[in-house]
Write an enzyme that holds these catalytic residues in place. Structure first.
Site, PDB file in Angstrom:
ATOM      1  N   GLY A  96       0.833  -1.208   0.000  1.00 49.04           N
ATOM      2  CA  GLY A  96       0.000   0.000   0.000  1.00 49.04           C
ATOM      3  C   GLY A  96       0.866   1.256   0.000  1.00 49.04           C
ATOM      4  N   ARG A 128       0.519  -5.138  -6.602  1.00 45.77           N
ATOM      5  CA  ARG A 128       0.502  -6.428  -5.907  1.00 45.77           C
ATOM      6  C   ARG A 128       1.012  -7.453  -6.929  1.00 45.77           C
ATOM      7  NH1 ARG A 128      -0.786  -4.708  -1.274  1.00 45.77           N
ATOM      8  NH2 ARG A 128      -2.737  -3.667  -0.818  1.00 45.77           N
ATOM      9  N   ASP A 172       5.711  -5.693   5.415  1.00 44.51           N
ATOM     10  CA  ASP A 172       6.359  -6.980   5.676  1.00 44.51           C
ATOM     11  C   ASP A 172       6.424  -7.879   4.437  1.00 44.51           C
ATOM     12  OD1 ASP A 172       3.617  -7.192   5.741  1.00 44.51           O
ATOM     13  OD2 ASP A 172       3.567  -8.655   7.370  1.00 44.51           O
ATOM     14  N   THR A 182       4.358   2.133   5.335  1.00 42.12           N
ATOM     15  CA  THR A 182       2.937   1.768   5.438  1.00 42.12           C
ATOM     16  C   THR A 182       2.307   2.654   6.505  1.00 42.12           C
ATOM     17  OG1 THR A 182       1.377   0.095   6.254  1.00 42.12           O
ATOM     18  CG2 THR A 182       3.641  -0.173   6.963  1.00 42.12           C
ATOM     19  N   ASP A 238       0.083   1.710   8.440  1.00 46.61           N
ATOM     20  CA  ASP A 238      -0.453   0.859   9.518  1.00 46.61           C
ATOM     21  C   ASP A 238       0.430   0.735  10.757  1.00 46.61           C
ATOM     22  OD1 ASP A 238      -2.563   0.383   7.804  1.00 46.61           O
ATOM     23  OD2 ASP A 238      -1.727  -1.488   7.030  1.00 46.61           O
ATOM     24  N   ASP A 264       2.513  -1.553  11.396  1.00 53.08           N
ATOM     25  CA  ASP A 264       2.387  -2.949  11.849  1.00 53.08           C
ATOM     26  C   ASP A 264       3.668  -3.759  11.636  1.00 53.08           C
ATOM     27  OD1 ASP A 264       2.274  -2.960   9.084  1.00 53.08           O
ATOM     28  OD2 ASP A 264       0.506  -4.237   8.936  1.00 53.08           O
ATOM     29  N   ARG A 290     -24.775  13.871  19.819  1.00 49.73           N
ATOM     30  CA  ARG A 290     -24.697  12.504  19.290  1.00 49.73           C
ATOM     31  C   ARG A 290     -23.389  11.824  19.676  1.00 49.73           C
ATOM     32  NH1 ARG A 290     -26.745  13.862  13.172  1.00 49.73           N
ATOM     33  NH2 ARG A 290     -28.919  13.240  13.473  1.00 49.73           N
ATOM     34  N   GLY A 321      -5.688   0.689   9.500  1.00 46.17           N
ATOM     35  CA  GLY A 321      -4.618   0.053  10.257  1.00 46.17           C
ATOM     36  C   GLY A 321      -4.561  -1.448  10.055  1.00 46.17           C
ATOM     37  N   ARG A 322      -5.446  -1.943   9.216  1.00 46.07           N
ATOM     38  CA  ARG A 322      -5.551  -3.394   8.995  1.00 46.07           C
ATOM     39  C   ARG A 322      -5.739  -4.099  10.337  1.00 46.07           C
ATOM     40  NH1 ARG A 322      -4.330  -5.676   3.890  1.00 46.07           N
ATOM     41  NH2 ARG A 322      -3.122  -3.878   3.244  1.00 46.07           N
ATOM     42  N   ARG A 361     -24.112   7.709  15.397  1.00 49.13           N
ATOM     43  CA  ARG A 361     -23.838   7.591  13.962  1.00 49.13           C
ATOM     44  C   ARG A 361     -22.506   6.872  13.776  1.00 49.13           C
ATOM     45  NH1 ARG A 361     -28.271   9.075  13.850  1.00 49.13           N
ATOM     46  NH2 ARG A 361     -29.284  10.709  12.605  1.00 49.13           N
ATOM     47  N   HIS A 403      -9.973   5.820   2.754  1.00 48.64           N
ATOM     48  CA  HIS A 403      -8.701   5.960   2.039  1.00 48.64           C
ATOM     49  C   HIS A 403      -8.101   7.358   2.054  1.00 48.64           C
ATOM     50  CE1 HIS A 403      -9.662   1.931   0.679  1.00 48.64           C
ATOM     51  NE2 HIS A 403      -8.403   1.819   0.310  1.00 48.64           N
TER      52      HIS A 403
HETATM   53  P1  ADP Z   1       3.197  -5.082   2.252  1.00 50.60           P
HETATM   54  O1  ADP Z   1       4.582  -4.945   1.711  1.00 50.60           O
HETATM   55  O2  ADP Z   1       2.567  -3.758   2.536  1.00 50.60           O
HETATM   56  O3  ADP Z   1       3.086  -6.061   3.374  1.00 50.60           O
HETATM   57  P2  ADP Z   1       2.103  -7.092   0.483  1.00 50.60           P
HETATM   58  O4  ADP Z   1       1.976  -8.118   1.539  1.00 50.60           O
HETATM   59  O5  ADP Z   1       0.986  -6.950  -0.526  1.00 50.60           O
HETATM   60  O6  ADP Z   1       2.289  -5.636   1.057  1.00 50.60           O
HETATM   61  O7  ADP Z   1       3.470  -7.387  -0.296  1.00 50.60           O
HETATM   62  C1  ADP Z   1       3.901  -6.501  -1.320  1.00 50.60           C
HETATM   63  C2  ADP Z   1       4.559  -7.291  -2.401  1.00 50.60           C
HETATM   64  O8  ADP Z   1       5.746  -7.927  -1.901  1.00 50.60           O
HETATM   65  C3  ADP Z   1       3.746  -8.421  -3.022  1.00 50.60           C
HETATM   66  O9  ADP Z   1       2.799  -7.956  -3.962  1.00 50.60           O
HETATM   67  C4  ADP Z   1       4.838  -9.261  -3.646  1.00 50.60           C
HETATM   68  O10 ADP Z   1       5.231  -8.695  -4.878  1.00 50.60           O
HETATM   69  C5  ADP Z   1       5.991  -9.123  -2.636  1.00 50.60           C
HETATM   70  N1  ADP Z   1       5.991 -10.268  -1.724  1.00 50.60           N
HETATM   71  C6  ADP Z   1       5.072 -10.583  -0.785  1.00 50.60           C
HETATM   72  N2  ADP Z   1       5.358 -11.736  -0.161  1.00 50.60           N
HETATM   73  C7  ADP Z   1       6.492 -12.197  -0.737  1.00 50.60           C
HETATM   74  C8  ADP Z   1       7.328 -13.366  -0.533  1.00 50.60           C
HETATM   75  N3  ADP Z   1       7.008 -14.297   0.369  1.00 50.60           N
HETATM   76  N4  ADP Z   1       8.446 -13.476  -1.285  1.00 50.60           N
HETATM   77  C9  ADP Z   1       8.767 -12.542  -2.197  1.00 50.60           C
HETATM   78  N5  ADP Z   1       8.026 -11.435  -2.448  1.00 50.60           N
HETATM   79  C10 ADP Z   1       6.912 -11.255  -1.729  1.00 50.60           C
HETATM   80  O1  F6P Z   2      -2.133  -1.249   4.521  1.00 53.69           O
HETATM   81  C1  F6P Z   2      -2.667   0.029   4.307  1.00 53.69           C
HETATM   82  C2  F6P Z   2      -4.170  -0.030   4.239  1.00 53.69           C
HETATM   83  O2  F6P Z   2      -4.652   1.270   3.937  1.00 53.69           O
HETATM   84  C3  F6P Z   2      -4.866  -0.589   5.486  1.00 53.69           C
HETATM   85  O3  F6P Z   2      -4.930   0.351   6.529  1.00 53.69           O
HETATM   86  C4  F6P Z   2      -6.204  -0.972   4.920  1.00 53.69           C
HETATM   87  O4  F6P Z   2      -6.777  -2.011   5.677  1.00 53.69           O
HETATM   88  C5  F6P Z   2      -5.848  -1.449   3.540  1.00 53.69           C
HETATM   89  O5  F6P Z   2      -4.576  -0.905   3.211  1.00 53.69           O
HETATM   90  C6  F6P Z   2      -6.833  -1.059   2.471  1.00 53.69           C
HETATM   91  O6  F6P Z   2      -6.451  -1.744   1.330  1.00 53.69           O
HETATM   92  P1  F6P Z   2      -6.961  -1.355  -0.122  1.00 53.69           P
HETATM   93  O7  F6P Z   2      -6.261  -0.087  -0.511  1.00 53.69           O
HETATM   94  O8  F6P Z   2      -6.567  -2.530  -0.933  1.00 53.69           O
HETATM   95  O9  F6P Z   2      -8.446  -1.138  -0.022  1.00 53.69           O
HETATM   96 MG    MG Z   3       1.753  -6.510   4.952  1.00 52.28          MG
END
Ligand code: ADP
Ligand code: F6P
Ligand code: MG
Length: 319
Positions: A11, A72, A103, A125, A127, A129, A162, A170-171, A243, A249
């Site tokens: 993201g 992705r 990660d 990110t 988040d 996280d 209200r 934040g996922r 509410r 986003h």
């Molecule tokens: P984030 O980096 O925010 O955690 P993703 O989990 O979508 O987001 O991972 C981003 C990109 O990193 C993926 O679309 C892929 O290209 C690459 N990636 C994810 N997991 C792996 C893995 N196990 N080995 C190699 N590349 C990976």
């Molecule tokens: O990881 C960033 C984030 O904005 C999270 O906070 C949220 O849950 C998710 O991505 C939303 O994902 P998408 O942009 O695919 O709707």
């Molecule tokens: Mg991730």
């Protein structure tokens, strides 16, 4: 060392561009070339590369999103696909890579390092996280945006007596909610890291109204549940108007705050120095305001520590 490749993945987050700018300017200062890899690992394998110059990254300090785009690309988990990426890098004289992402993206950086391309991960990110760091690039801007939105929500909440339940992003991590909750004076902060009692929250709000309070704000992390569902639960125990509101986003966009610009710049600058020192397979983090590095492999064994004390402080100020 010849040329550094840089990509953004996962993201987008405000401050990613500032990090790319810092990498580019620091590298050029040290006599190195920099190549932007567009669309994350998908662009790496496709050879979608653009040469970066000090001039074409100059304006990036203030822009949100990622001008290198993100994608992705789960295929990058496969060794044959990673090897294709390495071939592209070698063809373009790129021998080191900086990855800005979460990660998932770090897995790719580790894979590249194992295939002979020293790579460094920067935490990008909103988040927050990621293990071994108490800050990720974009967190501060996302929190500021959510806080400003809640300030506006409070105006209308007060005018109509209200309660608002506000979902923040934040996922599965409650860090945005904890910070935004404290910064916006919420009556309750509900996050995945802590158990909560809806009945108790409703009771507190009810007695607040009885004592003359004119509104209520609950900051709810998206990882717990939807604001609309929380509202339904809450209204089983409280007799007030409520509410549900989802900020969404807009938290991902916008010009980065001072904190995100400075930290992204520090991290980008540091990443180049690590590569110059021959290091790879490392993730850059920040603890107590100081830059740190950890083996990416270690990160996969750890979990992220949230600053849960923020919730305690908030609760000590709630009746
Ligand atoms: P984030 O980096 O925010 O955690 P993703 O989990 O979508 O987001 O991972 C981003 C990109 O990193 C993926 O679309 C892929 O290209 C690459 N990636 C994810 N997991 C792996 C893995 N196990 N080995 C190699 N590349 C990976
Ligand atoms: O990881 C960033 C984030 O904005 C999270 O906070 C949220 O849950 C998710 O991505 C939303 O994902 P998408 O942009 O695919 O709707
Ligand atoms: Mg991730």
């Amino acid at each position: 060392m010849k040329r550094i490749g840089i990509l953004t993945s996962g993201g987008d987050a405000p401050g990613m561009n500032a990090a790319v700018r810092a990498v580019t300017k620091t590298a050029i200062h040290n006599g190195l070339g920099v190549v932007g890899i567009r669309y994350g690992y998908a662009g790496l394998v496709a050879g979608d590369f653009v040469t970066l110059t000090a001039e074409n990254v100059d304006h990036l300090i203030s822009s949100g999103g990622t001008f290198l785009y993100s994608a992705r690309y789960p295929e990058f988990a496969q060794k044959e696909v990673q090897e294709k990426g390495v071939e592209q890098l070698k063809k373009h004289d790129i021998d080191t890579v900086i990855v800005i992402g979460g990660d998932g993206s770090y897995h790719g950086a580790l894979a590249l390092t194992r295939l002979g391309i020293n790579s460094i991960g920067l935490p990008g990110t909103i988040d927050n996280d990621i293990p071994c760091t108490d800050y990720t690039i974009g967190l501060d801007t996302a929190c500021t945006t959510a806080m400003q939105a809640i300030d506006k929500i409070r105006d209308t909440a007060s005018s109509h007596h209200r309660v608002f339940i506000v979902n923040v992003m934040g996922r599965n991590c409650g860090d945005i909610a904890m910070r935004v909750g404290l910064a916006s004076g919420a009556d309750a902060i509900v996050v995945p890291e802590r158990s909560y009692d809806v009945k108790e929250i409703a009771k507190t709000l009810q007695s607040g109204f009885a004592d003359g309070k004119d509104h209520g704000i609950i900051v709810l992390a998206e990882g717990v549940m939807d604001a609309a569902d929380f509202k339904t639960e809450l209204l089983q125990y409280g007799d007030f108007d409520a509410r549900a509101s989802v900020i969404g986003h807009m938290q991902r966009g916008g010009s980065p705050t001072v904190t995100d610009r400075i930290n992204a710049t520090k991290m980008g600058n540091y990443a180049v120095k690590l590569l110059l020192a021959g290091k790879g397979g490392l993730a850059v983090g920040m603890k107590g305001g100081q830059l740190e590095t950890h083996d990416i492999l270690d990160l996969f064994e750890e979990t992220h520590d949230s600053e849960e004390a923020l919730i305690d402080i908030n609760e000590e100020m709630t009746k």
